[in-house]
Enzyme design. Structure first.
Site, PDB file in Angstrom:
ATOM      1  N   LYS A   1       0.848  -1.197   0.000  1.00 25.91           N
ATOM      2  CA  LYS A   1       0.000   0.000   0.000  1.00 25.91           C
ATOM      3  C   LYS A   1       0.879   1.241   0.000  1.00 25.91           C
ATOM      4  O   LYS A   1       1.429   1.625   1.027  1.00 25.91           O
ATOM      5  CB  LYS A   1      -0.917   0.040   1.226  1.00 25.91           C
ATOM      6  CG  LYS A   1      -1.902   1.203   1.161  1.00 25.91           C
ATOM      7  CD  LYS A   1      -2.260   1.755   2.519  1.00 25.91           C
ATOM      8  CE  LYS A   1      -1.782   3.141   2.827  1.00 25.91           C
ATOM      9  NZ  LYS A   1      -1.820   4.196   1.866  1.00 25.91           N
TER      10      LYS A   1
ATOM     11  N   GLU B   1       9.608   2.687  10.915  1.00 21.58           N
ATOM     12  CA  GLU B   1      10.628   3.681  10.636  1.00 21.58           C
ATOM     13  C   GLU B   1       9.916   5.023  10.621  1.00 21.58           C
ATOM     14  O   GLU B   1       9.116   5.277   9.735  1.00 21.58           O
ATOM     15  CB  GLU B   1      11.215   3.354   9.250  1.00 21.58           C
ATOM     16  CG  GLU B   1      12.547   3.921   8.992  1.00 21.58           C
ATOM     17  CD  GLU B   1      13.451   3.742  10.169  1.00 21.58           C
ATOM     18  OE1 GLU B   1      13.790   2.612  10.503  1.00 21.58           O
ATOM     19  OE2 GLU B   1      13.815   4.767  10.776  1.00 21.58           O
TER      20      GLU B   1
ATOM     21  N   CYS C   1      13.118  12.008   6.355  1.00 18.97           N
ATOM     22  CA  CYS C   1      13.177  11.709   7.790  1.00 18.97           C
ATOM     23  C   CYS C   1      14.595  11.942   8.301  1.00 18.97           C
ATOM     24  O   CYS C   1      14.806  12.116   9.491  1.00 18.97           O
ATOM     25  CB  CYS C   1      12.673  10.315   8.101  1.00 18.97           C
ATOM     26  SG  CYS C   1      13.479   9.045   7.177  1.00 18.97           S
TER      27      CYS C   1
ATOM     28  N   GLU D   1       9.020  17.393  14.417  1.00 19.95           N
ATOM     29  CA  GLU D   1       9.370  17.192  13.011  1.00 19.95           C
ATOM     30  C   GLU D   1       8.444  18.043  12.138  1.00 19.95           C
ATOM     31  O   GLU D   1       7.221  17.926  12.210  1.00 19.95           O
ATOM     32  CB  GLU D   1       9.214  15.713  12.640  1.00 19.95           C
ATOM     33  CG  GLU D   1       9.689  15.430  11.232  1.00 19.95           C
ATOM     34  CD  GLU D   1       9.634  13.962  10.865  1.00 19.95           C
ATOM     35  OE1 GLU D   1       8.597  13.330  11.100  1.00 19.95           O
ATOM     36  OE2 GLU D   1      10.640  13.457  10.325  1.00 19.95           O
TER      37      GLU D   1
HETATM   38  C1  UN1 Z   1      13.837   9.040   4.352  1.00 15.69           C
HETATM   39  O1  UN1 Z   1      14.018  10.232   4.460  1.00 15.69           O
HETATM   40  O2  UN1 Z   1      12.740   8.542   4.667  1.00 15.69           O
HETATM   41  O3  UN1 Z   1      19.663   8.789   3.910  1.00 15.69           O
HETATM   42  C2  UN1 Z   1      14.853   8.105   3.778  1.00 15.69           C
HETATM   43  C3  UN1 Z   1      18.902   9.390   3.170  1.00 15.69           C
HETATM   44  C4  UN1 Z   1      18.222   8.623   2.060  1.00 15.69           C
HETATM   45  C5  UN1 Z   1      16.997   7.944   2.554  1.00 15.69           C
HETATM   46  C6  UN1 Z   1      16.105   8.797   3.382  1.00 15.69           C
HETATM   47  N1  UN1 Z   1      19.153   7.670   1.512  1.00 15.69           N
HETATM   48  O4  UN1 Z   1      18.652  10.565   3.316  1.00 15.69           O
END
Ligand code: UN1
Length: 506
Positions: free
Chosen positions: A184, A259, A293, A394
């Site tokens: 999804k 995550e 993230c 965030e």
């Molecule tokens: C994310 O922001 O969810 O390390 C992943 C990084 C990328 C992946 C980010 N290779 O910023």
């Protein structure tokens, strides 16, 4: 700025992929996918799926699991190697589709697709490894060993910021281990998800092994979490939604891999190479318009170099060219949606109310062609106190909070003083401090003289505290999410031997 203009192609209706066929949702309803740089650009409509579609997909995946688990892992991997090559062959077209639906600039969507290529090659290689252990038995004429086994049907729920990379981090290890998948994707980026699934279909992944069901979290996500036949849920998204996923999955004891959010820090010590640190903060803070993230949304700078750093950082942020990600001149694209833009604007207001100084940016861009998209200026707050909401929560947008510190110890304390623990970084020439920080920052990823973003596929990816729940994806750590151990004892002595009891056999 130039945005996509002129006539758009006719509307395309995209379907779900269930049991090897492209099918409409039982709901008969669809949702729109539009370009965040120009909302006149309708990319297509996608199925607004319901619990009934999920049930069909899970049923197909459950049936397909019976034979897929028995396909030798190196054979499963051959299909995945083929998929990796197909993604590589189509990299440019896939990146362009991604920029059109998600907004980030082409260089970054190329990077996103490249991550999917790298992950697929890397994980396909695991088809010939997936090592277990063989150990000496306590007893004579007996073998003792452990092997990895798949778990069954996996639900993969992914975000919009890495529309192909993150699905690949979850789907490819799930498949190489012998699981089947119901996928999804985020409703904001269904086209990249569909492109990825089409490639797996073309590579020869058998019917039912890989299923795609598009639609909202409340319908599709909830139905997946409620289904007893789902054994693993791998989710990337916000901490709030992750908490709900965790709760909903608990009654049926699914394995849950989460995550979630980040509030990542770059620490700049007095001896740092400032030009390098400024480059790192620009890329870490404003890459993907801050919607990672791993984004460097906090910068802690030693007071001796604070002013000089801030002046340079602000000057460079002001000069960033914001525009349609498909425009080769653009350095930062729009944010992904109206909702995301509203969140960014709300936090800019909060920061000002809290008493931080708006050093640059702070406004949505609405003039001319900008008005058709969700554009926001790169924004820097200075004089931020570590306890302010803009330094704790965030934002997931192009907003960076800069704070001053008096010592290395204070920088580490500020760095750790958040609920999240994904990534952190230090700029210094002092090897001792770099190593101490590497050890003491409560994060799953750490960088020295590089920004907080840019993790590579063959090392574990994930965070501590409220960023994760103890699992890691990417690297061989991904195998631990998508397989479980079976210990096997083979007694070839031909007599009853009693473990733990018959020990005096010298
Ligand atoms: C994310 O922001 O969810 O390390 C992943 C990084 C990328 C992946 C980010 N290779 O910023």
């Amino acid at each position: 700025m130039s945005v996509t203009s002129g006539q758009f192609p006719p509307k395309t209706t995209y379907r779900n992929f269930i049991d090897g066929a492209w099918v409409p949702s039982a709901s008969g309803e669809v949702f729109e996918n539009r370009n965040p740089a120009n909302s006149d650009d309708l990319i297509g409509v996608f199925q607004k799926s319901t619990a009934a579609d999920v049930e069909q997909a899970v049923d197909a995946a459950r049936r397909a699991y019976r034979h897929w688990r028995l396909v030798p892992a190196p054979r499963r991997a051959e299909l995945l190697f083929r998929a990796a090559q197909l993604i590589a062959d189509r990299k440019e077209a896939l990146a362009r589709d991604m920029t059109r639906e998600m907004g980030k600039i082409l260089d970054e969507t190329r990077g996103d697709v490249q991550e999917a290529i790298d992950m697929t090659y890397f994980m396909a290689g695991e088809g010939r490894r997936q090592y277990g252990q063989t150990v000496p038995s306590e007893l004579r004429d007996k073998f003792a060993m452990s092997i990895r086994q798949p778990l069954g049907v996996c639900a993969v729920i992914t975000p919009w910021n890495f529309p192909m990379a993150i699905p690949s981090w979850k789907i490819i290890p799930a498949l190489v281990c012998g699981n089947t998948v119901v996928f999804k994707p985020a409703t904001l980026t269904p086209l990249s998800a569909l492109n990825f699934v089409k490639i797996l279909e073309e590579a020869g992944v058998p019917p039912g092994v890989m299923n795609l069901v598009t639609g909202g979290g409340e319908e599709v996500g909830d139905a997946l979490l409620a289904d007893d036949d789902i054994r693993v849920v791998s989710f990337t998204g916000s901490t709030d939604v992750g908490r709900t996923v965790s709760k909903r999955a608990a009654p049926s004891f699914k394995r849950v891999h989460l995550e979630m959010g980040g509030k990542n820090v770059i620490m700049i010590l007095e001896d740092a190479n400032l030009d390098l640190a400024v480059e790192g903060c620009l890329w870490g803070g404003f890459g993907t318009a801050g919607q990672r993230c791993t984004a460097a949304s906090r910068v802690v700078v030693h007071e001796k170099v604070y002013r000089q750093f801030l002046d340079q950082f602000v000057a460079r942020a002001r000069a960033l060219r914001v525009g349609d990600g498909a425009d080769p001149g653009a350095q930062m694209g729009p944010v992904v949606s109206r909702g995301q833009l509203n969140t960014v604007m709300k936090y800019v207001e909060i920061g000002q109310q809290e008493g931080a100084t708006l050093a640059c940016g702070g406004h949505a861009l609405t003039d001319g062609a900008y008005g058709k998209g969700f554009f926001h200026e790169p924004t820097i707050f200075s004089d931020v106190a570590p306890s302010m909401r803009i330094a704790q929560e965030e934002i997931f947008g192009p907003v960076v909070s800069v704070m001053a510190c008096r010592s290395f110890e204070e920088a580490v304390a500020i760095g750790n003083d958040v609920q999240y623990g994904l990534s952190a970084s230090i700029y210094t020439q002092d090897l001792n401090k770099a190593f101490a920080a590497m050890r003491d920052l409560e994060t799953g990823i750490f960088y020295v003289n590089a920004p907080t973003i840019g993790a590579e596929v063959h090392l574990p990816f994930g965070g501590t505290k409220q960023t994760g729940n103890g699992h890691r994806e990417a690297g061989t750590a991904a195998l631990d999410v998508f397989s479980e151990w079976k210990s096997i004892y083979v007694d070839f002595s031909g007599r009853l031997q009693r473990a733990q009891i018959d020990t005096a056999d010298l």
